[in-house]
Design a protein around this motif. Structure first.
Motif, PDB file in Angstrom:
ATOM      1  N   ALA A  14       0.829  -1.211   0.000  1.00 33.41           N
ATOM      2  CA  ALA A  14       0.000   0.000   0.000  1.00 33.41           C
ATOM      3  C   ALA A  14       0.861   1.258   0.000  1.00 33.41           C
ATOM      4  O   ALA A  14       0.404   2.324  -0.411  1.00 33.41           O
ATOM      5  CB  ALA A  14      -0.937  -0.008   1.204  1.00 33.41           C
ATOM      6  N   ALA A  15       2.110   1.132   0.436  1.00 35.62           N
ATOM      7  CA  ALA A  15       3.021   2.277   0.463  1.00 35.62           C
ATOM      8  C   ALA A  15       3.717   2.498  -0.880  1.00 35.62           C
ATOM      9  O   ALA A  15       4.429   3.486  -1.056  1.00 35.62           O
ATOM     10  CB  ALA A  15       4.063   2.088   1.564  1.00 35.62           C
TER      11      ALA A  15
ATOM     12  N   ALA B  18       9.111  -1.497   2.133  1.00 36.73           N
ATOM     13  CA  ALA B  18       9.293  -2.283   3.351  1.00 36.73           C
ATOM     14  C   ALA B  18      10.312  -1.650   4.299  1.00 36.73           C
ATOM     15  O   ALA B  18      10.205  -1.772   5.519  1.00 36.73           O
ATOM     16  CB  ALA B  18       9.715  -3.717   2.996  1.00 36.73           C
ATOM     17  N   LYS B  19      11.260  -0.945   3.732  1.00 36.63           N
ATOM     18  CA  LYS B  19      12.265  -0.269   4.559  1.00 36.63           C
ATOM     19  C   LYS B  19      11.676   0.968   5.219  1.00 36.63           C
ATOM     20  O   LYS B  19      12.256   1.495   6.155  1.00 36.63           O
ATOM     21  CB  LYS B  19      13.489   0.110   3.711  1.00 36.63           C
TER      22      LYS B  19
ATOM     23  N   GLY C 248      -2.406  -2.696   4.237  1.00 44.51           N
ATOM     24  CA  GLY C 248      -0.977  -2.816   3.967  1.00 44.51           C
ATOM     25  C   GLY C 248      -0.597  -3.553   2.703  1.00 44.51           C
ATOM     26  O   GLY C 248       0.185  -3.069   1.898  1.00 44.51           O
ATOM     27  N   ARG C 249      -1.140  -4.732   2.511  1.00 51.23           N
ATOM     28  CA  ARG C 249      -0.700  -5.610   1.424  1.00 51.23           C
ATOM     29  C   ARG C 249      -1.258  -5.207   0.056  1.00 51.23           C
ATOM     30  O   ARG C 249      -2.357  -4.711  -0.060  1.00 51.23           O
ATOM     31  CB  ARG C 249      -1.134  -7.044   1.693  1.00 51.23           C
ATOM     32  N   ARG C 250      -0.446  -5.533  -0.951  1.00 47.46           N
ATOM     33  CA  ARG C 250      -0.876  -5.482  -2.344  1.00 47.46           C
ATOM     34  C   ARG C 250      -0.248  -6.690  -3.022  1.00 47.46           C
ATOM     35  O   ARG C 250       0.742  -7.250  -2.544  1.00 47.46           O
ATOM     36  CB  ARG C 250      -0.418  -4.196  -3.050  1.00 47.46           C
TER      37      ARG C 250
ATOM     38  N   LEU D  53      -1.160  -3.186  -9.276  1.00 47.24           N
ATOM     39  CA  LEU D  53      -1.263  -3.824  -7.968  1.00 47.24           C
ATOM     40  C   LEU D  53      -2.723  -4.044  -7.597  1.00 47.24           C
ATOM     41  O   LEU D  53      -3.563  -3.180  -7.817  1.00 47.24           O
ATOM     42  CB  LEU D  53      -0.576  -2.979  -6.892  1.00 47.24           C
ATOM     43  N   GLU D  54      -2.998  -5.212  -7.035  1.00 41.26           N
ATOM     44  CA  GLU D  54      -4.346  -5.550  -6.602  1.00 41.26           C
ATOM     45  C   GLU D  54      -4.402  -5.570  -5.088  1.00 41.26           C
ATOM     46  O   GLU D  54      -3.399  -5.796  -4.427  1.00 41.26           O
ATOM     47  CB  GLU D  54      -4.746  -6.924  -7.150  1.00 41.26           C
TER      48      GLU D  54
END
Length: 119
Positions: free
Chosen positions: A74-75, A117-118, A89-91, A83-84
């Motif tokens: 999501a970031a 992720a960083k 958070g997740r994609r 992206l789905e």
């Protein structure tokens, strides 16, 4: 021990779908080609990838597709709109064939996923 776990998982994926197995292996190869040294861990029924201790993606095989999941997806500012997912958070990218690696710009998303992720 981890290598045995990965090989066992890969054999299970092969039993589920020969094409899925080839796709999971192609994703693994692309991740390694992109980052060089990558840690892999079997978790949640798939293979998680980490670089320098930062987990950023995982590959999961299903009967009809392979899903490349990004834990902090999501970031990611999605440059291609591929992206789905709509969670907090997740994609993910659903991959149905080897051509999807190029068609869905997987090589471009991998560094973006690590960067996200960083934090």
């Amino acid at each position: 021990m981890a290598a045995k776990s990965i090989s066992t998982l890969l054999e299970d994926v092969r039993l589920l779908s020969e094409e899925g197995h080839a796709l999971v292996q192609a994703v693994r190869a692309l991740v390694k080609q992109t980052f060089g040294t990558v840690d892999e861990e079997v978790k949640y029924g798939g293979i998680l990838f980490a670089v320098d201790g930062v987990s950023f993606a995982g590959v999961f095989a299903y009967r009809q597709h392979v899903s490349l999941e990004f834990g902090q997806g999501a970031a990611i500012t999605d440059p291609y709109g591929l992206l789905e997912g709509a969670g907090k958070g997740r994609r993910h990218l659903k991959l149905r064939g080897l051509s999807d690696l190029a068609d869905k710009q997987v090589a471009d998303y991998l560094p973006l996923a690590l960067q996200a992720a960083k934090g």
